[in-house]
Design a protein around this motif. Structure first.
Motif, PDB file in Angstrom:
ATOM      1  N   UNK A 131       0.891  -1.172   0.000  1.00 21.89           N
ATOM      2  CA  UNK A 131       0.000   0.000   0.000  1.00 21.89           C
ATOM      3  C   UNK A 131       0.918   1.207   0.000  1.00 21.89           C
ATOM      4  N   UNK A 132       0.704   2.134  -0.902  1.00 21.39           N
ATOM      5  CA  UNK A 132       1.705   3.174  -1.155  1.00 21.39           C
ATOM      6  C   UNK A 132       1.053   4.554  -1.220  1.00 21.39           C
ATOM      7  N   UNK A 133       1.481   5.432  -0.317  1.00 21.07           N
ATOM      8  CA  UNK A 133       1.075   6.842  -0.387  1.00 21.07           C
ATOM      9  C   UNK A 133       2.365   7.650  -0.482  1.00 21.07           C
ATOM     10  N   UNK A 134       2.608   8.250  -1.622  1.00 22.97           N
ATOM     11  CA  UNK A 134       3.911   8.869  -1.888  1.00 22.97           C
ATOM     12  C   UNK A 134       4.102  10.173  -1.127  1.00 22.97           C
ATOM     13  N   UNK A 135       3.071  10.968  -1.062  1.00 22.97           N
ATOM     14  CA  UNK A 135       3.163  12.252  -0.379  1.00 22.97           C
ATOM     15  C   UNK A 135       1.891  12.470   0.409  1.00 22.97           C
ATOM     16  N   UNK A 136       1.892  13.507   1.230  1.00 21.82           N
ATOM     17  CA  UNK A 136       0.690  13.825   1.978  1.00 21.82           C
ATOM     18  C   UNK A 136      -0.466  14.054   1.018  1.00 21.82           C
ATOM     19  N   UNK A 137      -1.585  13.430   1.290  1.00 22.96           N
ATOM     20  CA  UNK A 137      -2.791  13.549   0.473  1.00 22.96           C
ATOM     21  C   UNK A 137      -2.643  13.040  -0.956  1.00 22.96           C
ATOM     22  N   UNK A 138      -1.576  12.334  -1.240  1.00 21.60           N
ATOM     23  CA  UNK A 138      -1.477  11.701  -2.554  1.00 21.60           C
ATOM     24  C   UNK A 138      -2.415  10.510  -2.595  1.00 21.60           C
ATOM     25  N   UNK A 139      -2.902  10.197  -3.776  1.00 19.26           N
ATOM     26  CA  UNK A 139      -3.827   9.074  -3.902  1.00 19.26           C
ATOM     27  C   UNK A 139      -3.113   7.779  -3.540  1.00 19.26           C
ATOM     28  N   UNK A 140      -3.705   6.937  -2.680  1.00 19.82           N
ATOM     29  CA  UNK A 140      -3.069   5.663  -2.357  1.00 19.82           C
ATOM     30  C   UNK A 140      -3.057   4.755  -3.584  1.00 19.82           C
ATOM     31  N   UNK A 141      -2.035   3.914  -3.658  1.00 17.92           N
ATOM     32  CA  UNK A 141      -1.960   2.976  -4.773  1.00 17.92           C
ATOM     33  C   UNK A 141      -1.590   1.606  -4.231  1.00 17.92           C
ATOM     34  N   UNK A 142      -2.055   0.573  -4.920  1.00 15.61           N
ATOM     35  CA  UNK A 142      -1.553  -0.764  -4.651  1.00 15.61           C
ATOM     36  C   UNK A 142      -0.371  -0.960  -5.579  1.00 15.61           C
ATOM     37  N   UNK A 143       0.701  -1.536  -5.039  1.00 13.61           N
ATOM     38  CA  UNK A 143       1.903  -1.628  -5.841  1.00 13.61           C
ATOM     39  C   UNK A 143       2.577  -2.980  -5.674  1.00 13.61           C
ATOM     40  N   UNK A 144       3.356  -3.327  -6.677  1.00 16.18           N
ATOM     41  CA  UNK A 144       4.235  -4.485  -6.571  1.00 16.18           C
ATOM     42  C   UNK A 144       5.643  -3.946  -6.349  1.00 16.18           C
ATOM     43  N   UNK A 145       6.400  -4.593  -5.457  1.00 15.48           N
ATOM     44  CA  UNK A 145       7.774  -4.177  -5.185  1.00 15.48           C
ATOM     45  C   UNK A 145       8.709  -5.229  -5.775  1.00 15.48           C
ATOM     46  N   UNK A 146       9.410  -4.835  -6.821  1.00 18.56           N
ATOM     47  CA  UNK A 146      10.288  -5.782  -7.507  1.00 18.56           C
ATOM     48  C   UNK A 146      11.746  -5.474  -7.192  1.00 18.56           C
ATOM     49  N   UNK A 147      12.534  -6.504  -6.893  1.00 18.01           N
ATOM     50  CA  UNK A 147      13.966  -6.257  -6.673  1.00 18.01           C
ATOM     51  C   UNK A 147      14.642  -5.985  -8.014  1.00 18.01           C
ATOM     52  N   UNK A 148      15.673  -5.163  -7.995  1.00 13.39           N
ATOM     53  CA  UNK A 148      16.357  -4.823  -9.235  1.00 13.39           C
ATOM     54  C   UNK A 148      17.826  -5.225  -9.137  1.00 13.39           C
ATOM     55  N   UNK A 149      18.320  -5.855 -10.199  1.00 10.70           N
ATOM     56  CA  UNK A 149      19.711  -6.303 -10.212  1.00 10.70           C
ATOM     57  C   UNK A 149      20.632  -5.105 -10.433  1.00 10.70           C
ATOM     58  N   UNK A 150      20.296  -4.285 -11.409  1.00 15.17           N
ATOM     59  CA  UNK A 150      21.115  -3.130 -11.718  1.00 15.17           C
ATOM     60  C   UNK A 150      20.238  -1.983 -12.164  1.00 15.17           C
ATOM     61  N   UNK A 151      20.279  -0.799 -11.558  1.00 15.78           N
ATOM     62  CA  UNK A 151      21.013  -0.500 -10.337  1.00 15.78           C
ATOM     63  C   UNK A 151      20.465  -1.293  -9.151  1.00 15.78           C
ATOM     64  N   UNK A 152      21.310  -1.530  -8.166  1.00 20.01           N
ATOM     65  CA  UNK A 152      20.876  -2.312  -7.016  1.00 20.01           C
ATOM     66  C   UNK A 152      19.869  -1.512  -6.197  1.00 20.01           C
ATOM     67  N   UNK A 153      18.718  -2.081  -6.046  1.00 15.73           N
ATOM     68  CA  UNK A 153      17.642  -1.412  -5.324  1.00 15.73           C
ATOM     69  C   UNK A 153      16.354  -2.150  -5.608  1.00 15.73           C
ATOM     70  N   UNK A 154      15.237  -1.452  -5.536  1.00 16.77           N
ATOM     71  CA  UNK A 154      13.964  -2.088  -5.879  1.00 16.77           C
ATOM     72  C   UNK A 154      13.132  -1.094  -6.668  1.00 16.77           C
ATOM     73  N   UNK A 155      12.118  -1.623  -7.325  1.00 14.33           N
ATOM     74  CA  UNK A 155      11.202  -0.769  -8.077  1.00 14.33           C
ATOM     75  C   UNK A 155       9.786  -0.894  -7.521  1.00 14.33           C
ATOM     76  N   UNK A 156       9.094   0.231  -7.478  1.00 12.92           N
ATOM     77  CA  UNK A 156       7.669   0.220  -7.131  1.00 12.92           C
ATOM     78  C   UNK A 156       6.883   0.244  -8.438  1.00 12.92           C
ATOM     79  N   UNK A 157       6.074  -0.760  -8.666  1.00 15.37           N
ATOM     80  CA  UNK A 157       5.235  -0.785  -9.870  1.00 15.37           C
ATOM     81  C   UNK A 157       3.790  -0.566  -9.452  1.00 15.37           C
ATOM     82  N   UNK A 158       3.189   0.559  -9.815  1.00 16.13           N
ATOM     83  CA  UNK A 158       1.789   0.783  -9.445  1.00 16.13           C
ATOM     84  C   UNK A 158       0.887  -0.190 -10.207  1.00 16.13           C
TER      85      UNK A 158
END
Lengths: 646, 698
Positions: free
Chosen positions: A428-455
């Motif tokens: 469950x993802x709210x990016x900023x105050x009063x931003x619309x909530x979104x359901x997201x998938x969190x995918x790990x990323x090989x390069x760059x090392x980190x993860x991605x939020x996919x709405x």
């Protein structure tokens, strides 16, 4: 127009996750000023070592050598700066850039300022938003070897680093005062300037000043085969961790160009500088809740965002001078024509022919679904993420130690687990105050090392399928298509860098040509077009086989099921042999699917329009943008009129 | 776009509807109306003229219907609203009429006949969806004589009948009213039979109310966004070896936006009908800067303007003819560039919503051709890369297409990919190793997870598996499948608008419908406390105190660890800030002060420098510099707990700018550099009003 639009869309602003930087302070954060400081010395202007090249080889390599010019380190650095300058005009048109040479015999430092303060510093391009004349000047300089070598003439004594740093300080303070991102790129091969102790101390002090000013030093060190650049001799005393994100772990000073041959040295330098030239701009700083009440800190970055051509402006010519016209909107009460002040404005929704209004407070409150957070609800296999589960661009996330220490290791552990087991988080993802909530998938990323939020889409965002007859191709046809696909396989996948946006490139090429008063480019390379020659070469034969297979499949199909629309049969009669109906040779007919055109035309000629079904008539009328209202007779009449008037 | 629809709501308004039952605070009527208003406002919010509503009341005090003149069986039945599109006036009108009457007279079955009559007369033989919704508590009189004829009529007109009763028994839903009167029980039985015989819906209101908690999704008829030919190869090179398939493209996902609000001006006078909102008109004026003109700008007429672009700072005029040169000409097409393996595809590069691509529906051959394409892609586990131009002269986009094969449906699904310019080359340090300043690469470090942490994380993630959970809204769907998640903002705003529409005088907002928050928290079923505790301990994440964040100034060292503080000592001792280097020197000095009293003179000096910069600025050229100094001054005063000095300086600065530098003050206001607020330092007593008074006051 724009001002008003902004206001009205305010309600939607929160929805638009792509759009960062809404309030003033955030807007500041978007601006970057970069100053290139390029050392001029005998070794920096020395031509690349001829002996290193493989002269022994025959014509082939010679030809190659002739094509590729050789640059000295200083010239290569200047060319990098030029390439980056042009790039930034497209990608970040509001950013500033400047070029300062140091160690030059000649001293030049802006108009009106006191040259004596910064001896042996040559300000080639003042720190500012680039304009056409300065780009032109740089271009001319690079095209004119004599003039270039006149400027790139080393002084007898190298410039004092303290002076160089203070010159940079002055430029940043006066020209880019409240730019949030300010960077000094130092390109040099000298790892031990200022051997004298007091000169060193003052350089260290000046470097400290830059740090306190918020200017980040990004060095690009050039090593040579005979001399390995040792940054601990001097540079580690003047470079600080900028404290961005996880401090110690940032990739440190870039070492470029160990390569012997000049060509790859330039390319190496360019890629090193390009990689660093885009300042990282965080979209948000957020809490990531991994378990109930278990929170770490993350920052979000947009790594993929559609760049569109710059918007057009209204301009006004006054005498010699062109000026940008500023538009402003006044809001008035329609009836009384009185100006409206912001505190008089109320937001209202249209409902049942009237308006339903809310106070400013309620208006904000109705969008409040809790504080900003990325809350992981649990985990699923990555295979659960369907290809079509996409609504907008993704956001890259990376841990931040700023608010929570230990975030990085925790984040890294989570990423390891997701990568190893091919899992994704559901959050469950709210990016900023009063931003619309979104359901997201969190995918790990090989390069760059980190993860991605996919709405992910909501049920409300999923559209129905259109109705379409279900015909499945027989296996022999599928096999032929597989042959075609195998031939056109790109094993490396899709690499965005290979596909510059042709519309954008053309836009800026034309602007550049007009601005620099050059010839307009006549031919224009579009790298997004398929490589037709290789398609023909590798897959041509297989496509023909597929076409034949399709004719056969259709013949078999017709035996079991009559044609959907009779005319398809007729068409096949007219076009014998290899011409499959799905393969159509473009004839000089009206736009739109040529198939239908021919059918209708043929029916009109034979006066059999009446025999066609209403659906076919309507489709055709639709394709011509004509009305489809009325009974069948009306449709036929309308089509007949169309051809009569032709 | 849906079909035309006509709905008659038949509402029991008998005196008994005014009673409160089953421990509910409101009356039976209030209970029934909760459902009625939800249905009606949903229809209103769709704003369709062809979705019409009539409302009939029975057991009303008076009689008002077209049948009563000839037949007194139709007494105490009133048409409260004739069949029409419902708008706000209808809502207001109806609200006044929906009150319990003082009578028990009035036959429910006759009311049903009135409703059928209304539909018959309104819809005639035209294509309509016909609905009757019947709301009652079942305590009044129902005359079921001749019910068979009525059933026939309902069937003949294909009317969808729904009967909802207050506290009706419904074993399926699991509701049973205790101590039900025999009369009510008999009515319930007869109404249920009626529904059964004409394929109607029968239920208890509690169930209906539960049902309407579930937001309704709006269906949109598929509209194609591209029609053209999918091609491999180029006809002009060799038409025989060119693959062409007629295809169409439809959206698969499209973000459903909540309704947008418009701005109105609050008028001083109260207008009972239109409210007190006035329409706003926007007027555009155009100006260019002019140093000599009053206000430093002059107005420009539209005719004196040309179009142009910015190339860096340079203005590039582009005449109308030149516009053509800038434009990138394209032809409607979908050209295949190549095929890539699905396995290595980086999903996060997808930029857009998704669309499906199907063959032209009237072209069997195209359908078969595309089918072979779809199956071949599927069998080779590949994606197609294409270059799509949706309309002539639209800029091209690169797309990736994947096959979808369902039992009765096949298509390609497509999303847009980035171009070279659309990717940002940000650098991020690796998460699995740490490189020290000396170039050593470590794999053990406080930023790298220990084995213990990794194991704890592995176990925790394993215990948070969602695959065994069912959908929170529809148990038949998997947990958090997109089909099971409603858009919170969309439905929330609709909910709020509808609530406000029927109760305009109520303050505040209704609570968020719980359905919309279903997926906002970690699911009930998953609560691996032990695993979480272990993870928490192994991770040892600590909140950084706010104070510590700012205080690092003056402590930092360069990468080599050199003690620069020592070098700076000479300078900081002097306590004189060089006006050519104010920001760094101020920062260094304030970081080195031993006593609080020493801060004040530094603030004083910095203030003088700021005023000096403003004084010497030609127009606003140096303002940014002054603002930057001011920002640093404010920031450090807060960090070093000396905001009082800043407050007194900013007051002084205000009067300094009063004379002829008002434009500087507006920059101060814009950058919010006024008085320090309690949110920034808890010792501050400054109120928002006070702060605003300084910003805006004269």
């Amino acid at each position: 127009m724009s001002a008003d639009k902004k206001w009205n869309s305010g309600a939607d602003a929160a929805d638009d996750d792509d759009d960062d930087g809404r309030d003033e302070t955030e807007f500041q954060a978007m601006k970057d000023a970069t100053l290139f400081a390029i050392e001029v010395s005998n070794s920096m202007i020395a031509p690349p070592n001829e002996d290193e090249d493989e002269d022994a080889e025959g014509g082939g390599s010679k030809k190659k050598k002739n094509k590729k010019p050789k640059y000295s380190s200083a010239e290569a650095a200047l060319r990098c700066a030029e390439a980056i300058l042009k790039n930034r005009i497209i990608s970040t048109p509001n950013d500033m850039m400047g070029i300062l040479l140091f160690g030059t015999e000649e001293t030049k430092y802006g108009e009106g300022s006191n040259n004596i303060s910064y001896p042996n510093c040559y300000l080639l391009m003042d720190l500012d938003i680039p304009d056409a004349p300065s780009i032109k000047e740089l271009k001319h300089l690079l095209d004119d070897p004599d003039e270039l070598s006149a400027i790139l003439k080393p002084s007898k004594k190298p410039a004092s680093m303290a002076n160089v740093l203070f010159a940079a300080n002055h430029l940043f303070t006066t020209k880019a005062a409240n730019f949030n991102s300010r960077r000094l790129f130092i390109i040099t091969d000298n790892d031990n300037p200022d051997t004298d102790k007091s000169a060193r101390s003052s350089a260290q002090t000046r470097a400290r000043d830059l740090y306190d000013l918020g200017v980040r030093i990004e060095p690009f060190f050039i090593s040579s085969p005979t001399h390995q650049f040792d940054k601990t001799l001097f540079y580690t005393d003047i470079i600080y961790d900028a404290g961005e994100d996880t401090t110690e772990n940032l990739p440190d000073a870039e070492e470029v160009a160990k390569a012997t041959d000049a060509e790859s040295r330039y390319e190496q330098m360019l890629s090193a500088i390009t990689a660093k030239q885009a300042p990282r701009r965080a979209l948000f700083t957020l809490k990531m809740e991994i378990g109930k009440g278990f929170v770490i800190g993350i920052k979000g970055y947009l790594l993929y965002k559609r760049v569109t051509p710059s918007r057009s402006h209204y301009i006004h010519e006054r005498g010699e001078k062109l000026q940008i016209v500023k538009g402003s909107t006044t809001r008035m009460v329609e009836e009384t024509a009185q100006e409206v002040t912001p505190d008089q404005i109320r937001k209202a929704y249209k409902f049942g022919g009237e308006t339903v209004s809310f106070s400013e407070e309620d208006f904000k409150k109705m969008r409040y679904f809790g504080d900003p957070v990325l809350r992981i609800l649990g985990f699923k296999p990555q295979s659960e993420l369907q290809f079509w589960h996409n609504v907008r661009s993704s956001t890259f996330i990376y841990p931040s130690e700023e608010d929570y220490t230990g975030s990085t290791r925790t984040f890294a552990a989570l990423r390891n687990k997701l990568l190893n087991d091919k899992l994704m988080g559901i959050a469950w993802f709210i990016a900023r105050r009063n931003a619309a909530p979104a359901m997201t998938a969190i995918l790990p990323s090989v390069e760059p090392q980190g993860m991605f939020i996919i709405p992910l889409p909501f049920v409300d965002d999923i559209r129905q399928n259109p109705e379409i007859p279900h015909i499945v191709a027989p296996n022999h046809l599928i096999d032929r298509m597989q042959d075609v696909i195998r031939q056109l396989h790109m094993p490396k996948g899709y690499i965005p860098e290979k596909y510059p946006n042709p519309a954008l490139q053309k836009h800026y090429k034309v602007l550049e040509a007009i601005a620099l008063e050059e010839e307009l480019p006549e031919e224009f390379e579009d790298k997004t077009e398929p490589k037709y020659k290789s398609i023909e070469k590798y897959a041509g034969k297989f496509i023909q086989d597929w076409g034949d297979s399709l004719s056969q499949a259709m013949a078999e199909f017709r035996l079991t099921r009559p044609a959907q629309v009779e005319v398809h049969g007729t068409k096949r009669g007219r076009e014998p042999a290899d011409a499959a109906a799905a393969k159509k040779v473009k004839k000089d007919v009206d736009s739109g699917p040529g198939d239908a055109d021919k059918e209708i035309r043929a029916a009109y000629d034979k006066n059999t329009l009446n025999k066609l079904t209403v659906a076919v008539l309507k489709d055709w009328l639709n394709s011509k943008g004509m009305s489809v209202a009325g009974k069948k007779a009306d449709l036929v009449e309308r089509i007949e009129e169309h051809f009569e008037n032709k | 776009m849906a079909d035309k629809q006509a709905t008659v709501y038949v509402v029991d308004l008998g005196a008994s509807m005014g009673a409160s039952n089953a421990g509910r605070p409101g009356t039976d009527l209030d209970y029934a109306l909760e459902y009625l208003w939800d249905r009606i406002t949903t229809t209103v919010s769709n704003g369709r003229k062809t979705d019409t509503i009539a409302v009939v009341g029975f057991r009303t005090d008076g009689s008002d219907n077209s049948l009563v003149q000839n037949d007194e069986n139709y007494a105490n039945i009133s048409v409260l609203n004739p069949m029409s599109q419902f708008l706000m006036p209808q809502i207001r009108g109806l609200k006044k009429l929906l009150e319990p009457s003082t009578t028990h007279e009035g036959d429910g079955v006759s009311a049903l006949v009135v409703a059928i009559d209304i539909i018959e007369k309104y819809c005639k033989k035209l294509k309509y969806i016909r609905n009757i919704v019947f709301l009652t508590n079942g305590t009044g009189g129902f005359d079921f004589d001749g019910i068979n004829d009525i059933i026939e009529q309902i069937k003949e007109h294909k009317i969808n009948l729904t009967v909802l009763g207050v506290d009706f028994d419904d074993p399926e839903f699991g509701f049973e009213e205790k101590d039900k009167s025999p009369a009510k029980a008999a009515n319930e039985k007869a109404l249920k039979e009626l529904c059964d015989q004409c394929d109607g819906m029968y239920g208890t209101i509690a169930e209906a109310l539960e049902e309407i908690q579930r937001p309704r999704t709006k269906k949109t008829r598929p509209i194609h966004s591209f029609r053209g030919r999918l091609s491999i190869g180029n006809e002009s090179i060799n038409p025989r070896s060119t693959l062409l398939i007629d295809v169409e493209r439809f959206p698969r996902t499209m973000v459903a936006r909540p309704p947008t609000a418009s701005s109105f001006a609050l008028s001083p006078e109260q207008d009972p009908v239109d409210g007190n909102l006035q329409k706003i008109r926007n007027t555009r004026t155009f100006q260019v800067e002019d140093e000599d003109a009053p206000g430093k700008a002059i107005d420009i007429d539209r005719e004196d303007m040309a179009k142009g672009y910015l190339y860096g700072r340079t203005i590039v005029p582009i005449s109308a003819e030149d516009q053509e040169i800038v434009k990138f000409n394209t032809e409607t097409s979908l050209k295949i560039v190549g095929f890539i393996p699905k396995s290595g595809f980086e999903r996060p590069i997808c930029l857009s919503n998704s669309n499906i691509v199907v063959a032209s529906k009237a072209n069997d051959e195209a359908i078969m051709a595309l089918s072979s394409f779809i199956h071949a892609l599927y069998e080779l586990d590949s994606l197609a890369i294409g270059r799509l131009v949706t309309k002539d002269d639209k800029p091209p986009v690169m797309i990736a297409m994947a096959p979808i094969i369902e039992p009765e449906f096949e298509c390609l699904v497509e999303t847009q990919l980035p171009f070279a310019e659309d990717t940002r080359q940000y650098k991020f340090a690796p998460l699995d190793t740490v490189k020290t300043t000396t170039g050593k690469v470590l794999d053990k470090h406080r930023l790298i997870p220990t084995q213990e942490l990794q194991e704890a994380m592995d176990d925790y993630v394993d215990s948070m598996n969602l695959m065994n959970l069912e959908g929170l809204n529809d148990p038949l769907l998997p947990f958090a499948q997109p089909e099971d998640v409603f858009s919170p903002v969309l439905h929330r705003i609709q909910q709020v608008i509808r609530a406000r529409a029927i109760a305009p005088d109520d303050d505040g907002l209704p609570d968020i419908s719980p359905v919309l928050l279903n997926y906002s928290t970690i699911p009930q079923g998953l609560d691996p406390e032990e695993d979480l505790d272990r993870l928490r301990q192994a991770a040892d994440v600590c909140l950084v105190p706010t104070k510590a964040k700012g205080k690092k100034i003056g402590r930092d060292k360069p990468l080599s660890g050199l003690d620069v503080g020592k070098l700076l000592e000479e300078r900081t001792k002097s306590r004189r800030i060089d006006k050519n280097n104010p920001v760094p020197e101020f920062r260094q000095m304030i970081a080195s002060v031993q006593q609080r009293e020493d801060i004040q003179p530094l603030v004083q000096q910095m203030g003088d420098i700021i005023k000096d910069i403003i004084r010497c600025s030609v127009a606003d050229l140096q303002y940014s510099r002054a603002i930057e100094c001011l920002r640093v001054l404010r920031e450090d005063c807060i960090t070093f707990e000396a905001f009082e000095f800043y407050d007194s300086f900013i007051r002084e600065l205000k009067s300094f700018t009063e004379a002829d530098r008002r434009d500087f003050w507006s920059r101060v206001r814009k950058d919010k550099l006024g008085l320090v607020l309690p949110s920034e330092d808890s010792r501050s007593k400054t109120t928002i009003e006070e702060s605003n008074r300084l910003y805006y006051g004269r």
